[in-house]
Scaffold this motif. Structure first.
Motif, PDB file in Angstrom:
ATOM      1  N   GLY A  26       4.665  30.299 -23.013  1.00 22.80           N
ATOM      2  CA  GLY A  26       3.283  30.193 -22.573  1.00 22.80           C
ATOM      3  C   GLY A  26       2.364  30.483 -23.736  1.00 22.80           C
ATOM      4  O   GLY A  26       2.794  30.796 -24.835  1.00 22.80           O
ATOM      5  N   GLU A 274      -6.010  30.244 -10.429  1.00 18.36           N
ATOM      6  CA  GLU A 274      -5.872  28.827 -10.752  1.00 18.36           C
ATOM      7  C   GLU A 274      -7.208  28.311 -11.261  1.00 18.36           C
ATOM      8  O   GLU A 274      -8.253  28.518 -10.644  1.00 18.36           O
ATOM      9  CB  GLU A 274      -5.444  28.030  -9.522  1.00 18.36           C
ATOM     10  N   ASN A 278      -4.365  24.532 -13.646  1.00 17.99           N
ATOM     11  CA  ASN A 278      -3.325  25.386 -14.212  1.00 17.99           C
ATOM     12  C   ASN A 278      -3.488  26.808 -13.704  1.00 17.99           C
ATOM     13  O   ASN A 278      -4.576  27.234 -13.327  1.00 17.99           O
ATOM     14  CB  ASN A 278      -3.382  25.381 -15.742  1.00 17.99           C
ATOM     15  N   TYR A 280      -3.111  31.000 -14.409  1.00 17.05           N
ATOM     16  CA  TYR A 280      -3.233  31.945 -15.506  1.00 17.05           C
ATOM     17  C   TYR A 280      -3.014  33.372 -14.994  1.00 17.05           C
ATOM     18  O   TYR A 280      -3.294  33.680 -13.830  1.00 17.05           O
ATOM     19  CB  TYR A 280      -4.615  31.842 -16.157  1.00 17.05           C
ATOM     20  N   ASP A 305      -3.315  34.535 -20.205  1.00 15.44           N
ATOM     21  CA  ASP A 305      -2.087  33.848 -20.543  1.00 15.44           C
ATOM     22  C   ASP A 305      -1.748  32.837 -19.450  1.00 15.44           C
ATOM     23  O   ASP A 305      -1.950  33.113 -18.263  1.00 15.44           O
ATOM     24  CB  ASP A 305      -0.977  34.895 -20.616  1.00 15.44           C
ATOM     25  N   GLN A 306      -1.254  31.688 -19.823  1.00 17.21           N
ATOM     26  CA  GLN A 306      -0.878  30.697 -18.819  1.00 17.21           C
ATOM     27  C   GLN A 306       0.379  31.133 -18.084  1.00 17.21           C
ATOM     28  O   GLN A 306       1.285  31.747 -18.659  1.00 17.21           O
ATOM     29  CB  GLN A 306      -0.664  29.322 -19.457  1.00 17.21           C
ATOM     30  N   LEU A 325      -4.090  29.261 -26.151  1.00 19.55           N
ATOM     31  CA  LEU A 325      -4.597  28.416 -25.078  1.00 19.55           C
ATOM     32  C   LEU A 325      -5.374  27.229 -25.636  1.00 19.55           C
ATOM     33  O   LEU A 325      -6.105  27.352 -26.616  1.00 19.55           O
ATOM     34  CB  LEU A 325      -5.506  29.217 -24.149  1.00 19.55           C
TER      35      LEU A 325
END
Length: 688
Positions: A26, A274, A278, A280, A305-306, A325
């Motif tokens: 990630g 979300e 995506n 996080y 962070d994803q 990111l």
């Protein structure tokens, strides 16, 4: 003005993290915000921006032996790289009648309001409410919402009543999860539709090694309860359980986030959110305190962070990295940009601005800010403006590319204005700014504080690029780009948001599709006598008002006509100047009631840019059926009304009023039948 305690020298560094389990790689950014210490994040998405609310850790003091969290800080982003500082949006001593501190917030948007839940230390949980994501937030209650005497809480010895995690399920039911200091010290309680009351008794939950930071989210029908674990197996981690229910049946699944770098094996707190498709994980560590050489125990900073899911719905472990990111969109330099929207900084602080929002302050020689990913286009910038104020002799804003010592493209001289909030606009010429760059403003001058800095923008003499339209003082000459093309005729509701470029016919020799300030598209280069046609617009049982997102430097009209460019005039939007063709504002007007289906003609009397438009029924009747007050009438409202009729969750106030679909003053099964018929499109209006 207060003296600056210390300068902030932000040093980005890469960190490799070895995992026992092979996670998906990630990307994260930390620290994402450096003007103040921040921790315990919560987040909400609103109008295309991600807002993050944090405990504000005060600066370190000699001999400090506990956390000092007087207020809650809010920051936001629309590109995941540049973060806007909205300041301290809630202070318990100022904004509450009973609380003294505000720890570990949780944010929810509902009923067209923002509800911010917080811990008064470990002794109870309160709630503050605002109409805006940036406040002001005020506590509407004269007491805590959750205490040790709340039904079902029955705190165990040394149980902490804090760290609220508020979750609203798909059926409209809201839950609060809270507690700390022991795996059986988790409680969950239902909240009322007003979001400032509780319903029934709290229920007990249990999680392996639970310590604090209770949080719930939902993904593809599954419920995820996550939390910070204790130190019985080494450093505290963010772990989680899954269930098919929000309150029972949980199965432990593992670790979401291991102990992050620079956290000194200390506690952590997180949220999952979300944003733009995506997921996080937002959390904290202690990188800033380490960089500054300060005691790291009680001063923290937020990171993001994803987060990824496996095919079976379980969560892959997060891998913290730095500056990884992807920037979601470039910054448009040709509109006003607030100076407190930054990626990195050195030395600056922020304060409330007399002209609204916040400004950079306490600026000294050598300080700088960085704005990530600024798109100057192929034509390039030719001038620069800055809104500034100074109670000293001022200084200079050096405009540089890609680093604090990078290419100098202009220098804006700032002189004294006679006060730190006495604002004026200064400008300078710019040379050599084309394409995409990181933009640095470096501040130089004497030994005292130099000036305050509120907003900035560039201008260009070149033609606009395909993605950015500058903000000229007059409508620019059209480019040679192709004229926009009609779209196929489709029936559309007048009450949906209609994108202006999705027209069915056009009369103009100059109109073009343009980029708009929010990253979307619209129509520009409009002249007197031009018009756009939208066929088969369904006004249903009646529209009474019109609203559009527009930008102009003049005062043109938009005539709303039916079925031909000279047809029935049902309304005229007299557009007020927005001071720029890329300075968009929502403007509206009333119209004669229109019903049924018509071809709609927008006829223009002058230069204006337009992004989208919509119609409204213009009366409270359009709220009928919206039982959960979320602005929509759908199957969720059926569920909420059923729960009311079954006396599971009785409705009150506006929710109850909206449930009276036949207007007889009572809410019965007849109202439920009408609501179901409306959602199934058997009827298109309620008999009121």
């Amino acid at each position: 003005m207060l003296r600056k305690i210390s300068k902030v020298w932000v040093v980005a560094f890469a960190i490799g993290f070895l995992m026992l389990l092979l996670p998906e790689k990630g990307f994260a950014d930390y620290p994402i915000f450096t003007q103040r210490y921040t921790a315990d994040p919560t987040a909400v998405v609103y109008n295309g921006r991600l807002y993050v609310y944090c405990s504000h850790d005060s600066d370190a003091t000699p001999g400090q032996s506990t956390y000092n969290i007087p207020d809650i800080t809010c920051i936001s982003t629309d590109d995941l790289k540049n973060w806007t500082d909205h300041g301290e949006v809630f202070n318990a001593k100022r904004d509450s009648s009973w609380a003294s501190v505000s720890w570990a917030p949780s944010i929810v948007y509902r009923n067209n309001k923002f509800y911010l839940y917080y811990g008064n230390g470990g002794n109870g949980i309160g709630v503050a409410v605002s109409d805006s994501p940036t406040g002001p937030f005020k506590d509407p209650l004269p007491r805590a919402l959750i205490t040790g005497s709340t039904p079902g809480v029955q705190p165990a010895p040394n149980m902490w009543l804090f760290d609220p995690g508020v979750f609203v399920d798909d059926d409209g039911q809201a839950y609060m999860y809270f507690g700390g200091n022991g795996q059986n010290n988790i409680r969950v309680i239902k909240l009322g539709n007003d979001m400032i009351s509780t319903v029934g008794s709290a229920m007990s939950m249990s999680a392996p090694r639970f310590f604090e930071a209770a949080w719930m989210h939902k993904y593809k029908g599954k419920y995820y309860f996550s939390y910070a674990s204790d130190f019985s197996q080494g450093a505290s981690k963010i772990e989680y359980m899954m269930s098919d229910s929000p309150t029972t049946g949980f199965t432990y699944k593992g670790v979401i986030l291991p102990q992050p770098p620079d956290n000194y094996n200390n506690n952590n707190h997180h949220t999952t959110v979300e944003f733009n498709g995506n997921w996080y994980c937002v959390y904290h560590n202690r990188t800033l305190a380490k960089q500054r050489g300060e005691e790291p125990a009680y001063q923290r900073n937020v990171a993001i962070d994803q987060l990824f899911y496996n095919s079976d719905g379980t969560i892959k472990q997060v891998v913290p990295t730095t500056d990884g990111l992807k920037q979601l969109k470039y910054v448009n330099p040709y509109v006003k940009n607030t100076a407190v929207n930054i990626h990195k900084e050195s030395g600056i602080e922020t304060e409330e601005c007399s002209e609204g929002g916040r400004n950079l302050g306490f600026i000294q020689n050598g300080d700088w800010i960085q704005v990530k990913g600024v798109d100057f286009g192929s034509g390039g910038a030719t001038s620069f403006e800055a809104r500034v104020a100074s109670n000293t002799e001022g200084g200079n804003i050096e405009v540089r590319l890609d680093s604090p010592t990078g290419k100098l493209i202009g220098t804006c001289k700032v002189e004294g204005t006679g006060g730190w909030q006495k604002w004026t606009t200064k400008s300078c010429s710019i040379s050599g700014a084309t394409g995409v760059h990181d933009l640095f403003f470096k501040f130089t001058g004497g030994n005292d504080y130099l000036f305050n800095f509120s907003w900035w923008k560039f201008t260009s003499d070149a033609m606009p690029t395909p993605t950015i339209q500058p903000t000229p003082t007059t409508q620019p000459t059209p480019t040679t780009s192709p004229r926009p093309s009609p779209v196929p005729v489709t029936e559309r509701s007048a009450f949906s948001r209609l994108e202006v470029e999705e027209f069915n016919d056009i009369k103009s020799s100059t109109m073009q599709k343009i980029g708009t300030a929010g990253g979307g598209s619209g129509i520009g280069y409009i002249e007197k006598g031009d018009y756009l046609v939208y066929k088969d617009i369904d006004f249903g049982t009646g529209a009474n008002s019109f609203k559009a997102l527009v930008a102009t430097t003049g005062t043109p009209n938009i005539e709303l006509r039916l079925d031909s460019p000279t047809g029935t005039l049902v309304g005229t939007l007299s557009v007020a100047s927005t001071d720029g063709f890329n300075a968009y504002e929502e403007q509206s007007c009333s119209i004669s009631k229109v019903t049924g289906k018509h071809d709609l003609y927008l006829v223009f009397t002058g230069a204006v840019n337009i992004d989208w438009f919509t119609f409204d029924k213009g009366s409270d009747t359009n709220k009928i059926g919206d039982v959960n007050c979320d602005g929509k009438v759908n199957s969720t409202d059926i569920t909420v009304l059923k729960r009311h009729l079954l006396k599971i969750a009785p409705l009150t106030g506006e929710n109850l009023s909206n449930a009276d679909t036949n207007g007889d003053g009572n809410v019965t099964s007849t109202d439920l039948t009408l609501l179901m018929r409306y959602i199934l499109k058997i009827i298109d209006t309620f008999p009121i």
